[in-house]
Write a protein that holds these residues in place. Structure first.
Motif, mmCIF file in Angstrom:
data_model
loop_
_atom_site.group_PDB
_atom_site.id
_atom_site.type_symbol
_atom_site.label_atom_id
_atom_site.label_comp_id
_atom_site.label_asym_id
_atom_site.label_seq_id
_atom_site.Cartn_x
_atom_site.Cartn_y
_atom_site.Cartn_z
ATOM 1 N N PHE A 122 -1.385 -13.964 8.938
ATOM 2 C CA PHE A 122 -0.872 -14.723 7.796
ATOM 3 C C PHE A 122 -1.663 -16.012 7.620
ATOM 4 O O PHE A 122 -1.966 -16.688 8.607
ATOM 5 N N ASP A 123 -1.952 -16.370 6.389
ATOM 6 C CA ASP A 123 -2.516 -17.687 6.103
ATOM 7 C C ASP A 123 -1.475 -18.470 5.293
ATOM 8 O O ASP A 123 -0.684 -17.893 4.552
ATOM 9 N N ARG A 124 -1.463 -19.776 5.468
ATOM 10 C CA ARG A 124 -0.449 -20.624 4.843
ATOM 11 C C ARG A 124 -0.455 -20.473 3.316
ATOM 12 O O ARG A 124 0.601 -20.348 2.701
ATOM 13 N N ASP A 125 -1.634 -20.499 2.683
ATOM 14 C CA ASP A 125 -1.694 -20.417 1.221
ATOM 15 C C ASP A 125 -1.126 -19.091 0.717
ATOM 16 O O ASP A 125 -0.376 -19.057 -0.261
ATOM 17 N N GLY A 126 -1.484 -18.006 1.365
ATOM 18 C CA GLY A 126 -0.951 -16.702 0.965
ATOM 19 C C GLY A 126 0.549 -16.618 1.172
ATOM 20 O O GLY A 126 1.282 -16.080 0.338
ATOM 21 N N PHE A 127 1.015 -17.169 2.269
ATOM 22 C CA PHE A 127 2.447 -17.142 2.572
ATOM 23 C C PHE A 127 3.230 -17.961 1.543
ATOM 24 O O PHE A 127 4.336 -17.592 1.155
ATOM 25 N N ALA A 128 2.642 -19.048 1.072
ATOM 26 C CA ALA A 128 3.307 -19.911 0.096
ATOM 27 C C ALA A 128 3.487 -19.221 -1.257
ATOM 28 O O ALA A 128 4.315 -19.653 -2.066
ATOM 29 N N ARG A 129 2.758 -18.131 -1.510
ATOM 30 C CA ARG A 129 2.901 -17.401 -2.781
ATOM 31 C C ARG A 129 4.166 -16.539 -2.824
ATOM 32 O O ARG A 129 4.544 -16.048 -3.884
ATOM 33 N N ILE A 130 4.820 -16.361 -1.705
ATOM 34 C CA ILE A 130 6.081 -15.602 -1.686
ATOM 35 C C ILE A 130 7.158 -16.451 -2.360
ATOM 36 O O ILE A 130 7.285 -17.640 -2.087
ATOM 37 N N ASP A 131 7.933 -15.845 -3.244
ATOM 38 C CA ASP A 131 8.984 -16.568 -3.974
ATOM 39 C C ASP A 131 10.239 -16.641 -3.102
ATOM 40 O O ASP A 131 11.093 -15.756 -3.127
ATOM 41 N N PHE A 132 10.357 -17.725 -2.352
ATOM 42 C CA PHE A 132 11.485 -17.886 -1.430
ATOM 43 C C PHE A 132 12.789 -18.190 -2.155
ATOM 44 O O PHE A 132 13.854 -18.116 -1.554
ATOM 45 N N ASP A 133 12.719 -18.505 -3.444
ATOM 46 C CA ASP A 133 13.937 -18.733 -4.232
ATOM 47 C C ASP A 133 14.527 -17.420 -4.721
ATOM 48 O O ASP A 133 15.637 -17.407 -5.270
ATOM 49 N N ALA A 134 13.805 -16.328 -4.556
ATOM 50 C CA ALA A 134 14.281 -15.016 -5.007
ATOM 51 C C ALA A 134 13.978 -13.960 -3.945
ATOM 52 O O ALA A 134 13.392 -12.917 -4.235
ATOM 53 N N LEU A 135 14.386 -14.230 -2.718
ATOM 54 C CA LEU A 135 14.075 -13.309 -1.621
ATOM 55 C C LEU A 135 14.691 -11.925 -1.799
ATOM 56 O O LEU A 135 14.179 -10.953 -1.238
ATOM 57 N N GLU A 136 15.753 -11.821 -2.581
ATOM 58 C CA GLU A 136 16.356 -10.502 -2.803
ATOM 59 C C GLU A 136 15.401 -9.570 -3.545
ATOM 60 O O GLU A 136 15.558 -8.351 -3.510
ATOM 61 N N ARG A 137 14.391 -10.126 -4.209
ATOM 62 C CA ARG A 137 13.407 -9.314 -4.933
ATOM 63 C C ARG A 137 12.163 -9.036 -4.090
ATOM 64 O O ARG A 137 11.278 -8.310 -4.521
ATOM 65 N N VAL A 138 12.071 -9.616 -2.900
ATOM 66 C CA VAL A 138 10.890 -9.448 -2.047
ATOM 67 C C VAL A 138 11.121 -8.268 -1.099
ATOM 68 O O VAL A 138 12.104 -8.238 -0.365
ATOM 69 N N ASP A 139 10.214 -7.316 -1.142
ATOM 70 C CA ASP A 139 10.241 -6.183 -0.211
ATOM 71 C C ASP A 139 9.440 -6.600 1.019
ATOM 72 O O ASP A 139 8.220 -6.823 0.920
ATOM 73 N N PRO A 140 10.076 -6.736 2.182
ATOM 74 C CA PRO A 140 9.354 -7.197 3.377
ATOM 75 C C PRO A 140 8.158 -6.324 3.747
ATOM 76 O O PRO A 140 7.130 -6.835 4.178
#
Length: 172
Positions: A122-140
């Motif tokens: 993982f790189d910090r910049d790439g990780f920051a692109r995850i929408d943490f305000d809508a985690l229900e829409r993120v497929d792990p």
């Protein structure tokens, strides 16, 4: 940094036993983690639902494909949560290399081995692109696939053992 990370990792509450070992590189820009993941047998193996007339509860074994899918979601969720915890705890860290393993029976020998199931860079910049305000829409599973990774996840068989990233041969 090590004390702060140790305290933060110890404070995490996991639904299943999850152990984390780590090493912070001397430049403090990279953290290497080894995560002892729960086994698939630790997940609920059965499911319950009401009968049609709602007079009794039916309990049955989960289909193996569904159980493997739930396990994959769980394991990838652990990986994302652990990497996110490192990035949130140590703002100077730019990279987290995380490898997860589980104890599994080798049917050829009858011996239980620590098999690595996935390894992610993982790189910090790439990780920051995850929408943490809508985690229900993120497929792990898909979120982890967006980073350099090693894993062999087969629909029919689940995880196959892999060779994790190593410090000497890691991505630059």
């Amino acid at each position: 940094m090590e004390d702060l990370l140790a305290e933060t990792m110890d404070d995490l509450d996991w639904p299943r036993e999850t152990l984390v070992d780590y090493e912070i590189q001397p430049d403090a820009a990279t953290v290497w983690l080894d995560v002892d993941l729960p086994e698939i047998g630790d997940l609920p193996q059965r499911e319950a639902r009401m009968a049609k007339r709602r007079r009794r509860l039916l309990v049955k074994d989960k289909p193996k494909t569904r159980l493997r899918r739930e396990y994959a979601q769980h394991v990838h969720g652990i990986v994302l949560r652990t990497a996110g915890t490192v990035f949130a705890t140590l703002p100077g860290v730019q990279r987290v290399v995380l490898s997860g393993y589980s104890q599994r029976l080798d049917p050829a020998t009858g011996v239980v081995n620590d098999d690595y199931l996935l390894s992610v860079d993982f790189d910090r910049d790439g990780f920051a692109r995850i929408d943490f305000d809508a985690l229900e829409r993120v497929d792990p599973v898909a979120a982890v696939a967006a980073f350099p990774h090693r894993r062999r996840l087969l629909k029919r068989d689940g995880f196959r053992a892999i060779e994790p990233f190593a410090m000497a041969g890691a991505l630059d």
